[in-house]
Motif scaffolding. Structure first.
Motif, PDB file in Angstrom:
ATOM      1  N   GLY A 110       0.799  -1.221   0.000  1.00 29.52           N
ATOM      2  CA  GLY A 110       0.000   0.000   0.000  1.00 29.52           C
ATOM      3  C   GLY A 110       0.829   1.267   0.000  1.00 29.52           C
ATOM      4  N   CYS A 111       2.149   1.127  -0.122  1.00 25.30           N
ATOM      5  CA  CYS A 111       3.040   2.289  -0.108  1.00 25.30           C
ATOM      6  C   CYS A 111       3.918   2.277  -1.349  1.00 25.30           C
ATOM      7  N   PRO A 112       3.336   2.493  -2.527  1.00 27.37           N
ATOM      8  CA  PRO A 112       4.125   2.413  -3.763  1.00 27.37           C
ATOM      9  C   PRO A 112       5.186   3.496  -3.882  1.00 27.37           C
ATOM     10  N   GLU A 113       5.097   4.527  -3.054  1.00 25.43           N
ATOM     11  CA  GLU A 113       6.068   5.627  -3.147  1.00 25.43           C
ATOM     12  C   GLU A 113       7.399   5.278  -2.480  1.00 25.43           C
ATOM     13  N   VAL A 114       7.454   4.156  -1.737  1.00 28.34           N
ATOM     14  CA  VAL A 114       8.696   3.780  -1.067  1.00 28.34           C
ATOM     15  C   VAL A 114       9.185   2.426  -1.571  1.00 28.34           C
ATOM     16  N   ARG A 115      10.445   2.154  -1.300  1.00 29.24           N
ATOM     17  CA  ARG A 115      11.012   0.835  -1.545  1.00 29.24           C
ATOM     18  C   ARG A 115      11.001   0.083  -0.213  1.00 29.24           C
ATOM     19  N   GLY A 116      10.244  -0.981  -0.160  1.00 31.56           N
ATOM     20  CA  GLY A 116      10.079  -1.700   1.088  1.00 31.56           C
ATOM     21  C   GLY A 116      11.130  -2.776   1.281  1.00 31.56           C
ATOM     22  N   GLY A 117      11.412  -3.085   2.534  1.00 31.32           N
ATOM     23  CA  GLY A 117      12.385  -4.121   2.817  1.00 31.32           C
ATOM     24  C   GLY A 117      12.223  -4.692   4.217  1.00 31.32           C
ATOM     25  N   VAL A 118      13.006  -5.736   4.480  1.00 36.01           N
ATOM     26  CA  VAL A 118      13.032  -6.388   5.785  1.00 36.01           C
ATOM     27  C   VAL A 118      14.477  -6.471   6.243  1.00 36.01           C
ATOM     28  N   PHE A 119      14.712  -6.113   7.491  1.00 32.04           N
ATOM     29  CA  PHE A 119      16.036  -6.159   8.112  1.00 32.04           C
ATOM     30  C   PHE A 119      15.849  -6.834   9.471  1.00 32.04           C
ATOM     31  N   TYR A 120      15.734  -8.175   9.434  1.00 30.83           N
ATOM     32  CA  TYR A 120      15.325  -8.934  10.628  1.00 30.83           C
ATOM     33  C   TYR A 120      16.528  -9.551  11.333  1.00 30.83           C
ATOM     34  N   PRO A 121      16.833  -9.090  12.551  1.00 26.91           N
ATOM     35  CA  PRO A 121      17.906  -9.700  13.332  1.00 26.91           C
ATOM     36  C   PRO A 121      17.371 -10.876  14.141  1.00 26.91           C
ATOM     37  N   LEU A 122      17.955 -12.051  13.915  1.00 31.48           N
ATOM     38  CA  LEU A 122      17.488 -13.267  14.590  1.00 31.48           C
ATOM     39  C   LEU A 122      18.197 -13.381  15.935  1.00 31.48           C
ATOM     40  N   GLN A 123      17.656 -12.678  16.919  1.00 28.38           N
ATOM     41  CA  GLN A 123      18.255 -12.663  18.243  1.00 28.38           C
ATOM     42  C   GLN A 123      17.211 -12.191  19.246  1.00 28.38           C
ATOM     43  N   THR A 124      17.419 -12.520  20.497  1.00 32.62           N
ATOM     44  CA  THR A 124      16.575 -12.003  21.569  1.00 32.62           C
ATOM     45  C   THR A 124      17.264 -10.792  22.190  1.00 32.62           C
ATOM     46  N   PHE A 125      16.498  -9.747  22.448  1.00 28.94           N
ATOM     47  CA  PHE A 125      17.050  -8.498  22.964  1.00 28.94           C
ATOM     48  C   PHE A 125      16.398  -8.153  24.292  1.00 28.94           C
ATOM     49  N   SER A 126      17.210  -7.786  25.260  1.00 31.34           N
ATOM     50  CA  SER A 126      16.717  -7.387  26.577  1.00 31.34           C
ATOM     51  C   SER A 126      17.457  -6.144  27.028  1.00 31.34           C
ATOM     52  N   GLN A 127      16.741  -5.290  27.750  1.00 31.52           N
ATOM     53  CA  GLN A 127      17.370  -4.087  28.285  1.00 31.52           C
ATOM     54  C   GLN A 127      18.497  -4.472  29.229  1.00 31.52           C
ATOM     55  N   GLY A 128      19.621  -3.800  29.081  1.00 27.16           N
ATOM     56  CA  GLY A 128      20.734  -4.041  29.986  1.00 27.16           C
ATOM     57  C   GLY A 128      21.667  -5.158  29.557  1.00 27.16           C
ATOM     58  N   ARG A 129      21.369  -5.824  28.441  1.00 24.87           N
ATOM     59  CA  ARG A 129      22.237  -6.895  27.944  1.00 24.87           C
ATOM     60  C   ARG A 129      22.643  -6.586  26.504  1.00 24.87           C
ATOM     61  N   ASP A 130      23.924  -6.445  26.285  1.00 23.87           N
ATOM     62  CA  ASP A 130      24.434  -6.189  24.941  1.00 23.87           C
ATOM     63  C   ASP A 130      24.616  -7.508  24.196  1.00 23.87           C
ATOM     64  N   VAL A 131      24.409  -7.475  22.898  1.00 26.03           N
ATOM     65  CA  VAL A 131      24.628  -8.661  22.075  1.00 26.03           C
ATOM     66  C   VAL A 131      25.809  -8.413  21.142  1.00 26.03           C
ATOM     67  N   ASP A 132      26.437  -9.486  20.717  1.00 24.68           N
ATOM     68  CA  ASP A 132      27.525  -9.399  19.752  1.00 24.68           C
ATOM     69  C   ASP A 132      26.908  -9.430  18.361  1.00 24.68           C
TER      70      ASP A 132
END
Length: 278
Positions: A110-132
């Motif tokens: 429904g948004c022909p004016e933009v180029r759509g994409g997916v940038f999916y990081p396969l990881q669990t994220f929690s506040q206070g924990r950094d990931v590599d």
């Protein structure tokens, strides 16, 4: 993996939750500029912007056009993605990518004016924990080859594991991840509670958990299933059920998983040596 490389990109980050709070600093560390941040909660956007040199907070999406950037990353809850796409006014031909594991690429239809994409990081994220981020698999998809190449190149500045993944595969990955991560964490929560009742630490299970994960990654997990359910050890199963009688919800989970293990098969590992008893 694409050989395409990219220099520093200007990124607008829409969202300031668990994913965005880790993605923003990772982008800056990789040499990119997070120029603007927006969140439904202004305080969250301000807190994240304070960690990112030069980042400014967008007070609202209700403007004629968002500031110009190379990439707009939508790190918001799944249900908010179509709402945000309908509300925000992106510059013509903007590259807009969401970070969801389940929302299809067709959300951009429904948004022909933009180029759509997916940038999916396969990881669990929690506040206070950094990931590599170098170890985080990034699943990329886009509505056109140029957009896809740019997202692949952006991903390569963050991670050593970047690949094209279509919507059906990504959605299957996400379901698998829920079983492997979210459901496993819930079961560990039950384990923790049971141990606490006997004043025992969850760390007691550390070596067992490490071996379980390493073994599951080395062999097909169903083939190395162990435990009383796999060996149809009825006396042990009955003792466990009696001990769980005061926890009806946990007992229901125990019975469902026991039934699933027994229906799946014998539990014989690939080397046919028989399951190791626990």
């Amino acid at each position: 993996m694409t050989p395409f490389h990219t220099s520093s990109l200007r990124v607008v980050l829409l969202g300031a939750g668990r994913v965005a709070s880790q993605l923003g600093p990772a982008l800056v560390q990789a040499g990119h500029q997070v120029v603007h941040i927006w969140s439904r909660t202004t305080a969250s956007a301000e807190a994240l912007a304070a960690l990112l040199p030069g980042a400014q907070v967008l007070p609202s999406l209700d403007m004629a056009s968002l500031p110009v950037a190379d990439v707009y990353l939508l790190a918001v809850p799944d249900a908010a993605i179509p709402v945000l796409l309908a509300q925000a006014h992106f510059p013509a031909n903007a590259l807009v990518a969401h970070t969801s594991g389940t929302v299809p690429l067709s959300v951009f239809s429904g948004c022909p004016e933009v180029r759509g994409g997916v940038f999916y990081p396969l990881q669990t994220f929690s506040q206070g924990r950094d990931v590599d981020w170098q170890t985080v698999p990034l699943c990329i998809e886009a509505t056109g080859p140029a957009a896809e190449e740019l997202l692949l190149a952006l991903g390569a500045t963050l991670s050593r594991s970047v690949q094209r993944v279509g919507t059906p595969q990504r959605q299957s990955i996400h379901i698998a991840a829920v079983f492997a991560c979210n459901f496993t964490n819930h079961l560990l929560g039950i384990s923790h509670a049971l141990l606490q009742q006997q004043a025992l630490p969850l760390a007691l299970l550390g070596p067992l958990l490490q071996e379980t994960v390493e073994k599951a990654l080395a062999y097909p997990p169903f083939t190395v299933q162990t435990g009383p359910a796999a060996r149809h050890d009825t006396p042990t199963l009955d003792r466990h059920r009696a001990a769980l009688a005061g926890h009806t919800q946990w007992l229901e989970i125990y019975n469902l998983l026991t039934d699933s293990i027994q229906r799946q098969g014998t539990g014989l590992p690939a080397n046919n040596q028989g399951p190791v008893k626990l």
